[in-house]
Write an enzyme that holds these catalytic residues in place. Structure first.
Site, PDB file in Angstrom:
ATOM      1  N   ASP A  25      -4.881 -10.655  -0.305  1.00 16.63           N
ATOM      2  CA  ASP A  25      -3.411 -11.428  -0.530  1.00 16.63           C
ATOM      3  C   ASP A  25      -2.538 -11.021  -1.658  1.00 16.63           C
ATOM      4  O   ASP A  25      -3.178 -11.476  -2.783  1.00 16.63           O
ATOM      5  CB  ASP A  25      -3.682 -12.735  -0.182  1.00 16.63           C
ATOM      6  CG  ASP A  25      -2.320 -13.332   0.205  1.00 16.63           C
ATOM      7  OD1 ASP A  25      -1.356 -12.860   0.868  1.00 16.63           O
ATOM      8  OD2 ASP A  25      -2.116 -14.539  -0.229  1.00 16.63           O
ATOM      9  N   HIS A  26      -1.422 -10.614  -1.473  1.00 17.34           N
ATOM     10  CA  HIS A  26      -0.644 -10.438  -2.823  1.00 17.34           C
ATOM     11  C   HIS A  26      -1.214  -9.290  -3.662  1.00 17.34           C
ATOM     12  O   HIS A  26      -0.800  -9.308  -4.802  1.00 17.34           O
ATOM     13  CB  HIS A  26      -0.284 -11.743  -3.338  1.00 17.34           C
ATOM     14  CG  HIS A  26       0.756 -12.454  -2.571  1.00 17.34           C
ATOM     15  ND1 HIS A  26       0.344 -13.373  -1.479  1.00 17.34           N
ATOM     16  CD2 HIS A  26       1.959 -12.819  -2.960  1.00 17.34           C
ATOM     17  CE1 HIS A  26       1.473 -14.062  -1.128  1.00 17.34           C
ATOM     18  NE2 HIS A  26       2.436 -13.650  -1.867  1.00 17.34           N
ATOM     19  N   HIS A  61       3.471  -5.084   3.656  1.00 13.49           N
ATOM     20  CA  HIS A  61       3.274  -5.540   5.327  1.00 13.49           C
ATOM     21  C   HIS A  61       2.799  -7.103   4.981  1.00 13.49           C
ATOM     22  O   HIS A  61       1.896  -7.356   4.301  1.00 13.49           O
ATOM     23  CB  HIS A  61       2.343  -4.645   5.784  1.00 13.49           C
ATOM     24  CG  HIS A  61       2.504  -3.190   6.142  1.00 13.49           C
ATOM     25  ND1 HIS A  61       3.388  -2.884   7.051  1.00 13.49           N
ATOM     26  CD2 HIS A  61       2.309  -2.324   5.612  1.00 13.49           C
ATOM     27  CE1 HIS A  61       3.681  -1.569   7.048  1.00 13.49           C
ATOM     28  NE2 HIS A  61       3.012  -1.185   6.091  1.00 13.49           N
ATOM     29  N   GLU A  85      -0.502  -4.735  11.490  1.00 14.29           N
ATOM     30  CA  GLU A  85       0.158  -4.178  10.293  1.00 14.29           C
ATOM     31  C   GLU A  85       1.834  -4.559  10.656  1.00 14.29           C
ATOM     32  O   GLU A  85       2.276  -4.855   9.649  1.00 14.29           O
ATOM     33  CB  GLU A  85      -0.040  -2.662  10.000  1.00 14.29           C
ATOM     34  CG  GLU A  85       0.254  -2.152   8.893  1.00 14.29           C
ATOM     35  CD  GLU A  85      -0.118  -0.947   8.338  1.00 14.29           C
ATOM     36  OE1 GLU A  85      -0.787  -0.560   7.718  1.00 14.29           O
ATOM     37  OE2 GLU A  85       0.374   0.071   9.273  1.00 14.29           O
ATOM     38  N   HIS A 144       4.821   0.112  -0.444  1.00 13.04           N
ATOM     39  CA  HIS A 144       5.732  -0.788   0.315  1.00 13.04           C
ATOM     40  C   HIS A 144       4.793  -2.050   0.677  1.00 13.04           C
ATOM     41  O   HIS A 144       3.315  -1.873   0.877  1.00 13.04           O
ATOM     42  CB  HIS A 144       6.344  -0.253   1.366  1.00 13.04           C
ATOM     43  CG  HIS A 144       5.377   0.533   2.385  1.00 13.04           C
ATOM     44  ND1 HIS A 144       4.732   1.658   2.122  1.00 13.04           N
ATOM     45  CD2 HIS A 144       4.896   0.124   3.675  1.00 13.04           C
ATOM     46  CE1 HIS A 144       3.957   2.007   3.122  1.00 13.04           C
ATOM     47  NE2 HIS A 144       3.949   0.963   3.811  1.00 13.04           N
ATOM     48  N   HIS A 190       0.763  -1.215  -0.038  1.00 18.45           N
ATOM     49  CA  HIS A 190      -0.100  -0.030  -0.080  1.00 18.45           C
ATOM     50  C   HIS A 190       0.809   1.235  -0.260  1.00 18.45           C
ATOM     51  O   HIS A 190       2.026   1.172   0.214  1.00 18.45           O
ATOM     52  CB  HIS A 190      -0.943  -0.082   0.981  1.00 18.45           C
ATOM     53  CG  HIS A 190      -0.333   0.229   2.482  1.00 18.45           C
ATOM     54  ND1 HIS A 190      -1.074   0.578   3.621  1.00 18.45           N
ATOM     55  CD2 HIS A 190       0.830   0.117   3.056  1.00 18.45           C
ATOM     56  CE1 HIS A 190      -0.283   0.740   4.660  1.00 18.45           C
ATOM     57  NE2 HIS A 190       0.946   0.615   4.257  1.00 18.45           N
ATOM     58  N   CYS A 205       5.713   5.661   4.661  1.00 20.36           N
ATOM     59  CA  CYS A 205       4.581   5.079   4.241  1.00 20.36           C
ATOM     60  C   CYS A 205       3.927   5.885   3.054  1.00 20.36           C
ATOM     61  O   CYS A 205       3.093   5.308   2.505  1.00 20.36           O
ATOM     62  CB  CYS A 205       3.490   4.841   5.468  1.00 20.36           C
ATOM     63  SG  CYS A 205       3.958   3.836   6.679  1.00 20.36           S
TER      64      CYS A 205
HETATM   65 NI    NI Z   1       2.692   0.624   5.687  1.00 17.78          NI
END
Ligand code: NI
Length: 136
Positions: free
Chosen positions: A80-81, A42, A125, A40, A15, A34
């Site tokens: 997911d992914h 998580h 997160e 990036h 995200h 962020c």
């Molecule tokens: Ni983040």
């Protein structure tokens, strides 16, 4: 007598935290790393909790197989992914903070779980940063 049953789940996603109404400089100031334009990732950990009476015939509050499948179909397959900002429709216009993600997950699951059961969702997160929502 009410009992809470919980199921842990997991998804990886990318995200970028970003407010389109702000300049890049202000986004960088508020969101720091962020707000990296290249995104990036998580390793999100999810805990879905359902609270209710024990059913006298099954001894269950909720069949965990059903809850597992529900989380898999409604959340894991959609998130997911994925790049949340670009590939999950709601986050095209909603900043994908942990707070907003947990509300989206709760809303998604709420429609699929019996109204007699209370629903609470916790989203990690990072191992140290997590948020919770129970519909209030
Ligand atoms: Ni983040």
């Amino acid at each position: 007598m009410k009992v809470t049953v919980s199921r842990k789940s997991h998804f990886n996603a990318a995200h970028r935290l970003y407010n389109a109404d702000w300049s890049d400089a202000r986004n960088a100031t508020v969101f720091g790393k962020c707000s990296n334009p290249n995104y990036h990732g998580h390793n999100y950990e999810l805990i879905v909790s359902v609270k209710g009476e024990i059913h006298p015939e099954t001894g269950f509050v909720m069949d965990m197989k059903i809850l597992k499948d529900l989380i898999s179909i409604e959340i894991e397959e959609k998130f997911d992914h994925k790049n949340l900002n670009e590939e999950v429709e709601v986050f095209k216009t909603l900043n994908p903070t942990a707070e907003n993600i947990v509300v989206v997950i709760w809303n998604q699951l709420r429609t699929k779980i019996d109204e007699s059961l209370e629903l609470s969702v916790t989203l990690y997160e990072t191992p140290r940063n997590f948020v919770s929502y129970s519909g209030e």
